[in-house]
Write a protein that holds these residues in place. Structure first.
Motif, PDB file in Angstrom:
ATOM      1  N   THR A 189      12.722   0.157  11.246  1.00  0.00           N
ATOM      2  CA  THR A 189      12.717  -0.962  10.438  1.00  0.00           C
ATOM      3  C   THR A 189      14.163  -1.816  10.704  1.00  0.00           C
ATOM      4  OG1 THR A 189      14.189  -0.248   8.619  1.00  0.00           O
ATOM      5  CG2 THR A 189      11.858  -0.065   8.253  1.00  0.00           C
ATOM      6  N   PRO A 190      14.188  -3.253  10.579  1.00  0.00           N
ATOM      7  CA  PRO A 190      15.663  -3.871  11.021  1.00  0.00           C
ATOM      8  C   PRO A 190      16.723  -3.537  10.268  1.00  0.00           C
ATOM      9  CG  PRO A 190      13.819  -5.299  10.699  1.00  0.00           C
ATOM     10  CD  PRO A 190      13.310  -4.032  10.164  1.00  0.00           C
ATOM     11  N   TRP A 191      16.569  -2.655   9.161  1.00  0.00           N
ATOM     12  CA  TRP A 191      17.508  -1.981   8.263  1.00  0.00           C
ATOM     13  C   TRP A 191      18.336  -0.605   8.849  1.00  0.00           C
ATOM     14  CZ3 TRP A 191      13.559  -4.839   6.855  1.00  0.00           C
ATOM     15  CH2 TRP A 191      13.921  -5.930   5.901  1.00  0.00           C
ATOM     16  N   GLY A 192      17.555  -0.237  10.066  1.00  0.00           N
ATOM     17  CA  GLY A 192      18.075   0.981  10.780  1.00  0.00           C
ATOM     18  C   GLY A 192      17.838   2.120   9.967  1.00  0.00           C
ATOM     19  N   LEU A 193      16.504   2.046   9.324  1.00  0.00           N
ATOM     20  CA  LEU A 193      16.035   3.174   8.417  1.00  0.00           C
ATOM     21  C   LEU A 193      14.402   3.186   8.776  1.00  0.00           C
ATOM     22  CD1 LEU A 193      17.828   2.355   4.845  1.00  0.00           C
ATOM     23  CD2 LEU A 193      18.320   4.288   6.634  1.00  0.00           C
ATOM     24  N   PRO A 194      14.080   4.601   8.669  1.00  0.00           N
ATOM     25  CA  PRO A 194      12.516   4.490   8.843  1.00  0.00           C
ATOM     26  C   PRO A 194      11.789   4.009   7.607  1.00  0.00           C
ATOM     27  CG  PRO A 194      13.426   6.526   8.428  1.00  0.00           C
ATOM     28  CD  PRO A 194      14.583   5.487   8.623  1.00  0.00           C
ATOM     29  N   GLY A 195      10.583   3.536   7.827  1.00  0.00           N
ATOM     30  CA  GLY A 195       9.894   3.322   6.740  1.00  0.00           C
ATOM     31  C   GLY A 195       8.260   3.125   7.023  1.00  0.00           C
ATOM     32  N   TYR A 196       7.536   2.647   6.124  1.00  0.00           N
ATOM     33  CA  TYR A 196       6.194   2.690   6.420  1.00  0.00           C
ATOM     34  C   TYR A 196       5.589   1.165   5.997  1.00  0.00           C
ATOM     35  CZ  TYR A 196       5.871   7.668   5.767  1.00  0.00           C
ATOM     36  OH  TYR A 196       6.075   9.223   6.135  1.00  0.00           O
ATOM     37  N   LEU A 197       4.812   0.794   6.927  1.00  0.00           N
ATOM     38  CA  LEU A 197       4.240  -0.507   6.701  1.00  0.00           C
ATOM     39  C   LEU A 197       2.761  -0.427   6.139  1.00  0.00           C
ATOM     40  CD1 LEU A 197       4.460  -3.508   7.604  1.00  0.00           C
ATOM     41  CD2 LEU A 197       3.476  -2.926   9.813  1.00  0.00           C
ATOM     42  N   VAL A 198       2.706  -1.168   5.179  1.00  0.00           N
ATOM     43  CA  VAL A 198       1.256  -1.345   4.546  1.00  0.00           C
ATOM     44  C   VAL A 198       0.781  -2.626   4.922  1.00  0.00           C
ATOM     45  CG1 VAL A 198       0.363  -1.485   2.132  1.00  0.00           C
ATOM     46  CG2 VAL A 198       2.348  -0.175   2.564  1.00  0.00           C
ATOM     47  N   CYS A 199      -0.735  -2.679   5.350  1.00  0.00           N
ATOM     48  CA  CYS A 199      -1.267  -3.751   6.046  1.00  0.00           C
ATOM     49  C   CYS A 199      -2.482  -4.065   5.297  1.00  0.00           C
ATOM     50  CB  CYS A 199      -1.840  -3.209   7.377  1.00  0.00           C
ATOM     51  SG  CYS A 199      -0.182  -2.653   8.347  1.00  0.00           S
ATOM     52  N   ARG A 200      -3.081  -3.341   4.551  1.00  0.00           N
ATOM     53  CA  ARG A 200      -4.435  -3.939   3.802  1.00  0.00           C
ATOM     54  C   ARG A 200      -4.187  -4.752   2.428  1.00  0.00           C
ATOM     55  NH1 ARG A 200      -7.146   1.729   4.340  1.00  0.00           N
ATOM     56  NH2 ARG A 200      -7.540   1.970   6.625  1.00  0.00           N
ATOM     57  N   GLN A 201      -5.173  -5.671   2.250  1.00  0.00           N
ATOM     58  CA  GLN A 201      -4.686  -6.535   1.023  1.00  0.00           C
ATOM     59  C   GLN A 201      -4.622  -5.686  -0.094  1.00  0.00           C
ATOM     60  OE1 GLN A 201      -4.999 -10.144  -1.231  1.00  0.00           O
ATOM     61  NE2 GLN A 201      -4.733  -9.901   0.995  1.00  0.00           N
ATOM     62  N   GLU A 202      -5.638  -4.948  -0.369  1.00  0.00           N
ATOM     63  CA  GLU A 202      -5.736  -4.056  -1.686  1.00  0.00           C
ATOM     64  C   GLU A 202      -4.400  -3.290  -1.903  1.00  0.00           C
ATOM     65  OE1 GLU A 202      -8.207  -0.380  -3.905  1.00  0.00           O
ATOM     66  OE2 GLU A 202      -8.906  -1.337  -2.009  1.00  0.00           O
ATOM     67  N   ASP A 203      -3.885  -2.589  -0.660  1.00  0.00           N
ATOM     68  CA  ASP A 203      -2.741  -1.774  -0.757  1.00  0.00           C
ATOM     69  C   ASP A 203      -1.299  -2.761  -0.806  1.00  0.00           C
ATOM     70  OD1 ASP A 203      -4.241   0.618  -0.399  1.00  0.00           O
ATOM     71  OD2 ASP A 203      -3.974   0.489   1.639  1.00  0.00           O
ATOM     72  N   VAL A 204      -1.279  -3.745  -0.189  1.00  0.00           N
ATOM     73  CA  VAL A 204      -0.232  -4.645  -0.292  1.00  0.00           C
ATOM     74  C   VAL A 204      -0.039  -5.052  -1.991  1.00  0.00           C
ATOM     75  CG1 VAL A 204       0.319  -7.001   0.190  1.00  0.00           C
ATOM     76  CG2 VAL A 204      -0.224  -5.445   2.010  1.00  0.00           C
ATOM     77  N   ARG A 205      -1.211  -5.540  -2.604  1.00  0.00           N
ATOM     78  CA  ARG A 205      -1.262  -5.990  -3.870  1.00  0.00           C
ATOM     79  C   ARG A 205      -0.760  -4.970  -4.772  1.00  0.00           C
ATOM     80  NH1 ARG A 205      -4.002 -10.600  -5.136  1.00  0.00           N
ATOM     81  NH2 ARG A 205      -4.608 -10.150  -6.964  1.00  0.00           N
ATOM     82  N   ARG A 206      -1.117  -3.670  -4.622  1.00  0.00           N
ATOM     83  CA  ARG A 206      -0.765  -2.441  -5.243  1.00  0.00           C
ATOM     84  C   ARG A 206       0.884  -2.376  -5.523  1.00  0.00           C
ATOM     85  NH1 ARG A 206      -2.001   3.622  -3.459  1.00  0.00           N
ATOM     86  NH2 ARG A 206      -0.696   4.760  -4.982  1.00  0.00           N
ATOM     87  N   VAL A 207       1.287  -2.278  -4.006  1.00  0.00           N
ATOM     88  CA  VAL A 207       2.600  -2.105  -3.965  1.00  0.00           C
ATOM     89  C   VAL A 207       3.612  -3.176  -4.384  1.00  0.00           C
ATOM     90  CG1 VAL A 207       4.617  -2.131  -2.222  1.00  0.00           C
ATOM     91  CG2 VAL A 207       2.712  -0.941  -1.851  1.00  0.00           C
ATOM     92  N   LEU A 208       3.125  -4.381  -4.321  1.00  0.00           N
ATOM     93  CA  LEU A 208       3.703  -5.583  -4.923  1.00  0.00           C
ATOM     94  C   LEU A 208       3.814  -5.653  -6.447  1.00  0.00           C
ATOM     95  CD1 LEU A 208       3.113  -8.413  -2.340  1.00  0.00           C
ATOM     96  CD2 LEU A 208       5.097  -6.744  -2.449  1.00  0.00           C
ATOM     97  N   ALA A 209       2.671  -5.000  -7.127  1.00  0.00           N
ATOM     98  CA  ALA A 209       2.378  -5.190  -8.586  1.00  0.00           C
ATOM     99  C   ALA A 209       3.148  -3.970  -9.229  1.00  0.00           C
ATOM    100  CB  ALA A 209       0.945  -5.185  -8.830  1.00  0.00           C
TER     101      ALA A 209
END
Length: 397
Positions: free
Chosen positions: A36-56
């Motif tokens: 990530t641009p934060w200099g830390l590793p992370g996970y990228l979530v790409c699917r509509q259902e999963d994105v909504r789950r994270v943001l909710a």
């Protein structure tokens, strides 16, 4: 670590489309490890259902625990002042407390009262664009002035200051800036906003800042007022201006779709929603940090890990609409995440929608022969910005 000029995966595009590797991540694993641009590793979530789950789910995917990009050199006291009032970086209940103070100003009812003035602003911008002569830069002469003037009047920001805040906003969203450069811009912007807030506190007007001072002086610290003002100013012009510019470019590249709006302005509402979905100019909301071990799309993610959501990938998910890579301004699309989702769903979404519903038909009807005045291959896209957009767009008519 992502190099300064390397485009992070969640921001990679092929023209208007998410890059092929981003689409493959969505259609394959759905969740992928990234630097990530934060200099830390992370996970990228790409699917509509999963994105909504994270943001909710702010309880398990926290905004407040995510470090501020490039802020490692800041003293803790300065960092705390910079984060105060930044709604996108807060979790409930603190987020709820601040957002409640603003919600009444962004209801559909309140926004409708602004419609006559927005119509005036759009017509004035069209007059200015015509006076500029052909060819003209649509961004400088239309797409930027309209939302900038709207948000200036709403907040109580002098429109004469627009060149300064537009330049600083673009830098704040630029992922290629070093930590030192980003900190310098943040300090400059904060000094400007502190002066703005001090004037509102001394003589509160009828604008949004004045309302906050009059009605919530005992509930909001000065640092929170500065943070709220900065976030509204940044979001209020950056996203809408780039939607206007990119939206017109997309329509010019799809003349059959452009004709739908030009010939029947009443059909602009579904067209706006489709353009929001198809363009997804907000590449990703600020990362969340997991508060516990979670599992997404079969991937176990440890506690204390950055999670990034790709809005362009999610909005091109075939689970959302059929044939998602095709622009179709006549389709009814519901559930897109162009404005985010959950507690951080964009507060100004009703205002942005109104500006686009007014501006797109007005522009296309004033200039029925609107056309690109430069080869599409030479269009100056903003590749390294958190908000995807255009630096300029040369048009003729």
């Amino acid at each position: 670590m992502t190099q300064p000029n390397e485009v992070p995966l969640q921001m990679r595009r092929n023209g208007f489309d998410p890059a092929e590797e981003l689409a493959r991540a969505r259609d394959g694993e759905g969740v992928v490890r990234v630097e990530t641009p934060w200099g830390l590793p992370g996970y990228l979530v790409c699917r509509q259902e999963d994105v909504r789950r994270v943001l909710a789910d702010p309880a398990r995917f926290s905004s407040a625990l995510t470090p501020l990009r490039g802020a490692g050199a800041l003293h803790p006291d300065e960092l705390a002042r910079m984060r105060a009032g930044q709604l996108i970086g807060l979790d409930p209940p603190e987020h709820t407390r601040l957002r409640r103070m603003l919600t009444s100003e962004f209801t559909q009812h309140r926004i409708r009262r602004l419609e006559p003035r927005i119509v005036e602003i759009v017509q004035t911008a069209l007059d200015d664009l015509e006076r500029a002569g052909r060819p003209a830069d649509l961004m400088a002469n239309f797409a930027l002035p309209v939302p900038s003037l709207v948000i200036c009047e709403l907040l109580g920001v002098p429109y004469a200051d627009r060149a300064g805040f537009q330049d600083r906003s673009a830098q704040l969203l630029d992922t290629s800036l070093s930590a030192e450069e980003l900190t310098a811009v943040r300090r400059e912007e904060r000094a400007y906003l502190a002066d703005l807030v001090a004037r509102a506190q001394a003589d509160p007007g009828q604008d949004l800042l004045g309302m906050l001072v009059r009605e919530h002086a005992d509930d909001l610290s000065t640092d929170e007022l500065i943070g709220v003002a900065g976030q509204l100013l940044l979001a209020g012009h950056e996203t809408t201006s780039n939607m206007l510019g990119l939206g017109i470019l997309a329509l010019l590249r799809h003349p059959d779709q452009l004709a739908v709006i030009r010939e029947d302005p009443a059909r602009v509402e579904p067209a706006v929603e489709e353009l929001l979905r198809w363009l997804s100019i907000s590449q990703s909301p600020p990362p969340r940090t997991t508060t516990t071990e979670v599992e997404i799309a079969g991937q176990v993610i440890p506690a204390g890990t950055l999670v990034i959501c790709s809005l362009p990938a999610a909005n091109r998910d075939s689970a959302l609409v059929g044939d998602p890579d095709r622009l179709d301004v006549t389709r009814e699309v519901a559930g897109h995440v162009a404005f985010g989702h959950g507690v951080h769903h964009c507060l100004g979404a009703p205002l942005a929608r109104m500006e686009m519903r007014i501006a797109f038909p007005a522009l296309l009807q004033r200039f029925p022969g609107l056309a690109l005045a430069e080869p599409y291959e030479q269009v100056d896209f903003r590749v390294l910005s958190v908000v995807f957009g255009l630096n300029s767009l040369q048009v003729t008519w």
